[in-house]
Write a protein that holds these residues in place. Structure first.
Motif, short mmCIF file in Angstrom:
data_model
loop_
_atom_site.label_atom_id
_atom_site.label_comp_id
_atom_site.label_asym_id
_atom_site.label_seq_id
_atom_site.Cartn_x
_atom_site.Cartn_y
_atom_site.Cartn_z
N ALA A 12 -5.57 3.48 7.69
CA ALA A 12 -4.36 3.55 6.86
C ALA A 12 -3.98 2.18 6.31
O ALA A 12 -3.32 2.09 5.30
CB ALA A 12 -3.21 4.14 7.67
N LEU A 13 -4.37 1.14 7.00
CA LEU A 13 -4.04 -0.22 6.56
C LEU A 13 -5.29 -0.84 5.94
O LEU A 13 -6.35 -0.84 6.55
CB LEU A 13 -3.60 -1.07 7.75
N GLY A 46 2.57 -5.00 5.30
CA GLY A 46 2.71 -5.15 6.74
C GLY A 46 2.46 -3.86 7.49
O GLY A 46 1.49 -3.15 7.25
N LEU A 47 3.37 -3.52 8.39
CA LEU A 47 3.25 -2.31 9.20
C LEU A 47 4.13 -1.17 8.67
O LEU A 47 4.46 -0.24 9.41
CB LEU A 47 3.60 -2.62 10.66
N MET A 48 4.47 -1.23 7.39
CA MET A 48 5.26 -0.16 6.79
C MET A 48 4.56 1.18 6.98
O MET A 48 3.34 1.27 6.85
CB MET A 48 5.46 -0.39 5.29
N PHE A 49 5.34 2.18 7.31
CA PHE A 49 4.93 3.58 7.40
C PHE A 49 4.03 3.89 8.60
O PHE A 49 3.63 5.03 8.77
CB PHE A 49 4.25 4.04 6.09
N VAL A 50 3.73 2.90 9.45
CA VAL A 50 2.97 3.17 10.67
C VAL A 50 3.93 3.86 11.64
O VAL A 50 5.00 3.35 11.93
CB VAL A 50 2.41 1.87 11.27
N GLN A 56 -0.86 -3.42 23.05
CA GLN A 56 -1.72 -4.57 22.77
C GLN A 56 -2.49 -4.45 21.46
O GLN A 56 -3.63 -4.87 21.34
CB GLN A 56 -2.62 -4.89 23.97
N HIS A 57 -1.80 -3.88 20.47
CA HIS A 57 -2.28 -3.81 19.09
C HIS A 57 -1.16 -4.34 18.21
O HIS A 57 0.00 -4.41 18.61
CB HIS A 57 -2.64 -2.38 18.70
N GLY A 58 -1.51 -4.73 17.00
CA GLY A 58 -0.49 -5.22 16.10
C GLY A 58 -1.08 -5.75 14.82
O GLY A 58 -2.16 -5.35 14.39
N MET A 59 -0.32 -6.68 14.21
CA MET A 59 -0.75 -7.28 12.95
C MET A 59 -0.37 -8.75 12.98
O MET A 59 0.71 -9.13 13.45
CB MET A 59 -0.06 -6.60 11.78
N VAL A 60 -1.29 -9.59 12.47
CA VAL A 60 -1.02 -11.02 12.35
C VAL A 60 -0.96 -11.38 10.87
O VAL A 60 -1.74 -10.87 10.07
CB VAL A 60 -2.06 -11.88 13.11
N THR A 76 9.60 0.29 7.94
CA THR A 76 8.89 0.08 9.21
C THR A 76 9.49 1.04 10.23
O THR A 76 10.68 1.00 10.50
CB THR A 76 9.02 -1.38 9.67
N LEU A 77 8.65 1.91 10.77
CA LEU A 77 9.11 2.99 11.64
C LEU A 77 9.00 2.64 13.11
O LEU A 77 9.55 3.35 13.94
CB LEU A 77 8.28 4.25 11.33
#
Length: 141
Positions: A12-13, A46-50, A56-60, A76-77
């Motif tokens: 999705a990203l 970014g993490l919009m709509f996730v 231990q997951h994410g975005m840098v 951002t949900l």
């Protein structure tokens, strides 16, 4: 189920996934699987709509040259911890945002070379703190 979610999350990203490590002051090494927002468009989305994110997951969000970072929670949900990484890789600040879908800004107090977003409360649960060091192959902090 988690593997299916991770596949859907990263499909999705439009970003690559890679390991990122946090070396804590008490000698532990924590590894996160993160998407890398390495373009202006990826950083904007970014993490919009996730809807869900595994532990231990994410975005840098790499930022070269280092600058004052400003983030909001629009679309951002998932509640997030925002970990502000100083030049050299040291964590300078951690902010927890529970106010999903908010336009209120969070600004770093000083210039940062990256921001790591993970699930809200995860930094506290894992005892990540200011002064810990963040490392990632291919990303300059």
């Amino acid at each position: 189920m988690v593997k299916r979610f991770l596949l859907l999350f990263f499909l999705a990203l439009p970003v690559a996934a890679a390991p990122l490590s946090v070396a804590t002051l008490d000698g532990r090494e924590l590894v996160f699987e993160v998407a890398v927002a390495d373009t202006a468009e990826k950083q904007r989305r970014g993490l919009m709509f996730v809807k869900d994110m595994a532990p231990q997951h994410g975005m840098v969000f790499p930022m070269q040259p280092p600058r004052i970072a400003q983030f909001w929670m629009r679309n951002t949900l998932v509640p997030l911890d925002m970990i502000f990484i100083l030049p050299g890789g040291m964590i300078g600040e951690i902010v927890t945002r529970l106010d999903t879908q908010s336009d209120a800004p969070t600004r770093s107090r000083q210039k940062v070379s990256a921001v790591l977003e993970i699930n809200a409360g995860e930094a506290q649960r894992l005892k990540i703190s200011i002064g810990d060091l963040v490392r990632m192959d291919g990303v300059t902090f």
